[in-house]
Write a protein that holds these residues in place. Sequence first.
Motif, PDB file in Angstrom:
ATOM      1  N   GLY A  17      64.977  -4.196  61.109  1.00  0.00           N
ATOM      2  CA  GLY A  17      64.672  -3.221  62.174  1.00  0.00           C
ATOM      3  C   GLY A  17      65.987  -3.282  62.939  1.00  0.00           C
ATOM      4  O   GLY A  17      66.766  -4.081  62.803  1.00  0.00           O
ATOM      5  N   ASN A  19      65.719  -2.649  67.853  1.00  0.00           N
ATOM      6  CA  ASN A  19      64.894  -2.446  69.051  1.00  0.00           C
ATOM      7  C   ASN A  19      65.538  -2.845  70.664  1.00  0.00           C
ATOM      8  O   ASN A  19      66.659  -2.411  69.846  1.00  0.00           O
ATOM      9  CB  ASN A  19      63.931  -3.695  68.796  1.00  0.00           C
ATOM     10  N   TYR A  20      64.997  -2.830  71.393  1.00  0.00           N
ATOM     11  CA  TYR A  20      65.419  -3.061  72.748  1.00  0.00           C
ATOM     12  C   TYR A  20      66.289  -3.706  72.652  1.00  0.00           C
ATOM     13  O   TYR A  20      67.296  -3.568  73.988  1.00  0.00           O
ATOM     14  CB  TYR A  20      64.336  -2.869  73.152  1.00  0.00           C
ATOM     15  N   ARG A  28      66.960   4.465  69.281  1.00  0.00           N
ATOM     16  CA  ARG A  28      66.199   4.244  68.981  1.00  0.00           C
ATOM     17  C   ARG A  28      65.444   5.818  68.027  1.00  0.00           C
ATOM     18  O   ARG A  28      64.520   5.203  67.116  1.00  0.00           O
ATOM     19  CB  ARG A  28      64.573   3.542  69.656  1.00  0.00           C
ATOM     20  N   ASN A  60      59.595   0.749  71.222  1.00  0.00           N
ATOM     21  CA  ASN A  60      60.617  -0.668  71.377  1.00  0.00           C
ATOM     22  C   ASN A  60      61.381  -0.953  69.725  1.00  0.00           C
ATOM     23  O   ASN A  60      62.490  -1.493  69.432  1.00  0.00           O
ATOM     24  CB  ASN A  60      60.157  -1.748  72.010  1.00  0.00           C
ATOM     25  N   ARG A  61      60.706  -0.441  68.673  1.00  0.00           N
ATOM     26  CA  ARG A  61      61.570  -0.964  67.499  1.00  0.00           C
ATOM     27  C   ARG A  61      61.147  -0.310  65.963  1.00  0.00           C
ATOM     28  O   ARG A  61      59.656   0.623  66.379  1.00  0.00           O
ATOM     29  CB  ARG A  61      60.932  -2.396  67.558  1.00  0.00           C
ATOM     30  N   THR A  62      61.749  -0.330  65.778  1.00  0.00           N
ATOM     31  CA  THR A  62      60.962   0.898  63.862  1.00  0.00           C
ATOM     32  C   THR A  62      61.791  -0.551  63.188  1.00  0.00           C
ATOM     33  O   THR A  62      63.268  -1.030  62.748  1.00  0.00           O
ATOM     34  CB  THR A  62      62.369   1.313  63.869  1.00  0.00           C
ATOM     35  N   GLU A  63      60.913  -1.081  62.289  1.00  0.00           N
ATOM     36  CA  GLU A  63      61.210  -2.010  61.408  1.00  0.00           C
ATOM     37  C   GLU A  63      60.661  -1.881  60.066  1.00  0.00           C
ATOM     38  O   GLU A  63      59.355  -1.485  59.960  1.00  0.00           O
ATOM     39  CB  GLU A  63      60.782  -3.725  62.046  1.00  0.00           C
ATOM     40  N   CYS A  93      70.921  -3.257  63.755  1.00  0.00           N
ATOM     41  CA  CYS A  93      69.807  -4.096  63.187  1.00  0.00           C
ATOM     42  C   CYS A  93      70.016  -5.423  63.305  1.00  0.00           C
ATOM     43  O   CYS A  93      71.556  -5.364  63.254  1.00  0.00           O
ATOM     44  CB  CYS A  93      70.246  -2.601  61.591  1.00  0.00           C
TER      45      CYS A  93
END
Length: 411
Positions: A17, A19-20, A28, A60-63, A93
């Motif tokens: 993923g 994230n910030y 993001r 805050n994230r994509t995982e 990532c």
Amino acid sequence: MQHLINPIDISQFYAIGINYKKSEANIRGQYAVNNESNSRILQLANSRQVNSMFILSTCNRTEIYGFATNPEHLIDLLCTETKGSKETFKELCYIKNGTCAIEHLFNVGAGLDSQILGDYEIISQLKQAVKFSKERGFINCFLERLFNYVLQSSKVIKNQTTLSGGTVSVSFSAIQYIKSHVIINADVKILLVGTGKIGRNTCKNLVDYLKTNNITLINRSVEKAKELAEELGLKHAPLNQLEDEICSSDIILVASNSPEPVILTSHLKNAGNKLIIDLSIPYNVEESAQKLVNIQLINVDTLSKLNDETLSKRKGEIPKAKQIIAEQTDSFMEWYNMRKNAPALNAIKTTLGLLSVNQQLSASKNLDYPCVIIQQKIQKVVNGAAFKMRSTNQYGCQYIEAINEFFSIAI
């Protein structure tokens, strides 16, 4: 001895993923996943050799958490159905594997990896992510059990520490920002666009902490806006009245889940002074709106940088949270190792059952010999083999040892 294959191989479990920590919100946003794109990704998954996975997509994230022979398969899945390029994603990532991926999920669920330390909204977002995949048949027993341990860990941390004390979510930070910058009275009109999970939490915080009901709700589904408005004693309006509501509002909060901006610069020109807080990823307020002199536009990254007086206290709770996570992780790994050994133990049990019959036949013994005694003998040997397997992971050796031990115990 039969060839034993463990159907769930932890070495093929990945968390990948962005994230910030390494990417701004606008980047993001290019990899944000909504329900529609999530469904398409799951439909493609089997053809990409991925049959168990879920996607966590927040501000805050994509995982992606899932099983694959190669993490590239997971990256390909995500980038196929999002706007960002594969090259940019790979540059920004992180890829975590096996026990590192497990530990990462525990930290995420506890709010230890959140932009706001102790974020209590993340566990609800995880629940939704797992539920979405489970309803479509993409959660195997490993992922289900792992999430249950993560959920339990989060509950214990919340109950036994103060990690989630104070300002611990982006939506609550928005309320704190408003309180610090605007004098709220009955004449101040607030517009909330979007009544999904984040929107509902934000709305309830507005009512509870600003002590106002001069709030209008707009949602793509007018029924959802109406339902929440009636529950909290607020007003609601249909989406086609958005521009009118923008003009008449002083504060606008945007928590919609649109892939494109829903509030445009053209809506805000000559509309008077506005404080706009965009809680959406990707941004749902047109970026050029921040150039208007009458507009103060705040986004999720700005909110997340706002510290409150309890932050240092929450940081002090990290060791306690880490200890709880370690205990829950150990319990999960004990379950995994038991399940990993199950095929070998079942094979031993089956073989010993056959040998016990052959032993009696060859010795011309009565086959009516009490079955319960034979089963007790077999179970004793299997229990011993299970203990040794957990200690040494030498399946073949334990298989031979178990047979030798069986013959050494007299019936």
